[in-house]
Scaffold this motif. Structure first.
Motif, PDB file in Angstrom:
ATOM      1  N   ALA B   3       2.286   3.826   1.580  1.00 35.65           N
ATOM      2  CA  ALA B   3       2.748   2.876   2.604  1.00 35.65           C
ATOM      3  C   ALA B   3       3.675   1.844   1.980  1.00 35.65           C
ATOM      4  O   ALA B   3       4.704   1.483   2.554  1.00 35.65           O
ATOM      5  N   ARG B 191      -3.393   3.819  11.261  1.00 40.91           N
ATOM      6  CA  ARG B 191      -3.241   4.667  10.078  1.00 40.91           C
ATOM      7  C   ARG B 191      -3.753   3.965   8.820  1.00 40.91           C
ATOM      8  O   ARG B 191      -4.274   4.603   7.907  1.00 40.91           O
ATOM      9  N   VAL B 197      -8.071   8.573   8.248  1.00 40.46           N
ATOM     10  CA  VAL B 197      -6.659   8.815   8.550  1.00 40.46           C
ATOM     11  C   VAL B 197      -5.796   8.395   7.362  1.00 40.46           C
ATOM     12  O   VAL B 197      -4.834   9.072   7.001  1.00 40.46           O
ATOM     13  N   ARG B 198      -6.183   7.276   6.728  1.00 36.99           N
ATOM     14  CA  ARG B 198      -5.408   6.794   5.578  1.00 36.99           C
ATOM     15  C   ARG B 198      -5.428   7.826   4.447  1.00 36.99           C
ATOM     16  O   ARG B 198      -4.432   8.040   3.769  1.00 36.99           O
ATOM     17  N   SER B 201      -2.837  10.445   4.990  1.00 40.18           N
ATOM     18  CA  SER B 201      -1.488   9.982   5.315  1.00 40.18           C
ATOM     19  C   SER B 201      -0.569  10.078   4.113  1.00 40.18           C
ATOM     20  O   SER B 201      -0.940   9.730   3.000  1.00 40.18           O
ATOM     21  N   ASP B 205       4.435  10.194   6.746  1.00 36.59           N
ATOM     22  CA  ASP B 205       3.770   9.602   7.910  1.00 36.59           C
ATOM     23  C   ASP B 205       4.119   8.127   8.042  1.00 36.59           C
ATOM     24  O   ASP B 205       4.367   7.637   9.140  1.00 36.59           O
ATOM     25  N   TYR B 206       4.132   7.430   6.916  1.00 32.99           N
ATOM     26  CA  TYR B 206       4.414   5.987   6.955  1.00 32.99           C
ATOM     27  C   TYR B 206       5.891   5.701   7.186  1.00 32.99           C
ATOM     28  O   TYR B 206       6.242   4.775   7.904  1.00 32.99           O
TER      29      TYR B 206
END
Lengths: 140, 340
Positions: B3, B191, B197-198, B201, B205-206
């Motif tokens: 992220a 997310r 979910v993290r 990911s 996705d981010y």
């Protein structure tokens, strides 16, 4: 080349391409785009309206970008705070009033305001409260 | 970490036009060349992806157990969740595309600490965030057509009016801006918040989430805070879609416009090669777009080899004596060397 369910997929693809290229084919038949031309007052008209200088309250580029913000602030100052005078960056002072300051020179809503607002599909709500100035009905 | 990488990458993407326009004065490059190239990549990439998918073999019908399939007359079929005809499947697709019906079925596993029961419960958050975001983004995208058409068709004027109907502030606050930013932020928070979910990911996705958030925030900053010369912008956008590039008023437009356009261009160019291609892919989902008629129609595997039937009798006729010799029992007495 082997395609599976080619017909419906390509039909959908063509519809999609038609939609996303909308601006290209929509504008193609019309004439070349021209900037809207709001009618600007002449120096004589400004002098006749009782102003000392020919310049607007703020610079042209400032007004092009931020006139709506200025008008919004003017409304709040005049009607909520009772402040009726505005001093610009050059140190000149104007009375805060749409009808008595702005529309003295920009006399026609149709010839001035509406030109750019129509080009950009904007409908300001000034005229929900303010009466449209004279000249509007004649030319409209 | 992914992220953070995505966030840094989006910041870099903001810096490029800021430096390119602010210092290098490449206005034409950033306002015309970049978006035009991005649109070409978007269109060509989209067509390429669809061609690629059309060439992939289609699997056998995948009946999903979203509802009761067509069965005996006295058992009620769930026609929209388990369709058996083309028309019913069409309705399932409409509901999927416009109301995200499969997201509505999202569930989560919960352990009830009081009873000790582990079970599934409904979880509509994903569906709600997705609906907010997608419709917000759609209205925002369509509303931009006022800058790409002259004269502006009445439908875009209505959209512009309806979107700002609350008359909050000047220029008016668009409701779709709120929908878009709220939706995408909630999707991003979900997310990051949900550890499961993290865990799954990735950068891919981010990055789209943060990029779309960047597009939205740059547009909002441009409209409500920086304030730009919209008439000059319309001259540039109209020049772009009519391919007439002479005398465009670049110097009248603030830097925030170039940032917004660059982020949108990145999004367009990235689109066909990312998860965002679900825009086209949703129509090609095998679990959604095929009726459950495997027990009604005979489906022949298209790549079956042409094998002639070969009965056991014929087989024994070919190999009977050899089979008998090897001690394998045979049916025909003649193969055992006996008289019939």
């Amino acid at each position: 080349m082997k395609f599976h369910y080619g017909m419906p997929i390509f039909a959908g693809l063509i519809i999609f391409l038609g939609l996303v290229t909308f601006p290209l084919w929509f504008n193609a038949p019309s004439e070349a785009y021209k900037d809207p031309e709001p009618k600007l007052p002449t120096e004589a008209e400004v002098k006749a309206a009782g102003f000392d200088t020919f310049a607007c309250v703020e610079s042209t580029q400032f007004m092009r970008e931020k006139h709506m913000q200025l008008l919004d602030e003017w409304r709040d100052w005049a009607l909520r705070d009772g402040k009726r005078s505005y001093t610009n960056a050059q140190g000149q002072t104007f009375e805060i009033s749409l009808q008595k300051t702005c529309m003295k020179c920009h006399t026609s809503k149709k010839e001035f305001c509406d030109k750019c607002h129509e080009a950009t599909a904007v409908t300001p709500y000034c005229w929900d409260c303010h009466i449209e100035p004279e000249g509007y009905n004649e030319t409209h | 970490m992914t992220a953070m990488y995505s966030l840094v990458f989006v910041f870099l993407l903001v810096l490029i036009p800021l430096i390119g326009v602010g210092s290098a004065h490449l206005e034409f490059f950033f306002a015309v060349c970049v978006p035009t190239t991005a649109i070409i990549i978007f269109l060509a990439g989209f067509v390429y992806k669809i061609f690629q998918w059309t060439r992939s073999p289609v699997p056998f019908r995948i009946p999903t157990t979203g509802g009761q399939q067509q069965s005996l007359d006295w058992i009620k079929q769930n026609k929209w969740d388990n369709p058996s005809t083309g028309a019913q499947t069409f309705i399932r697709m409409l509901l999927e595309v416009f109301t995200f019906r499969s997201l509505f079925r999202n569930t989560k596993v919960d352990l009830n600490k009081g009873t000790g029961v582990l079970g599934y419960s409904s979880s509509k958050w994903l569906w709600m965030f997705a609906i907010l975001f997608h419709y917000g983004f759609f209205i925002v995208a369509v509303r931009h057509m006022r800058l790409f058409t002259e004269p502006v068709p009445i439908i875009f004027e209505w959209l512009e009016f309806g979107d700002g109907i609350l008359q909050l502030g000047v220029p008016r606050l668009y409701l779709s801006d709120l929908l878009l930013v709220t939706g995408i932020s909630l999707l991003l928070i979900r997310r990051l918040w949900d550890s499961r979910v993290r865990y799954i990911s990735l950068f891919t996705d981010y990055f789209p989430l943060l990029l779309i958030l960047g597009v939205a925030l740059s547009g909002i900053y441009m409209r409500y805070f920086a304030k730009v010369d919209v008439v000059a912008i319309k001259a540039v956008t109209m020049g772009m879609v009519t391919f007439s590039y002479a005398n465009l008023p670049f110097e009248q437009i603030g830097a925030s416009f170039y940032v917004h356009v660059f982020l949108v261009s990145t999004l367009l160019a990235y689109f066909p090669f990312s998860k965002l291609m679900h825009l086209g892919g949703v129509f090609l989902s095998p679990t959604r777009n095929m009726p459950n008629d495997t027990r009604i129609k005979h489906h022949e595997n298209p790549w079956n080899p042409d094998i002639k039937p070969h009965s056991y009798e014929a087989y024994e006729k070919d190999f009977g004596p050899a089979m008998h010799e090897a001690g394998i029992p045979v049916v025909d007495p003649a193969n055992r060397g006996e008289q019939a």
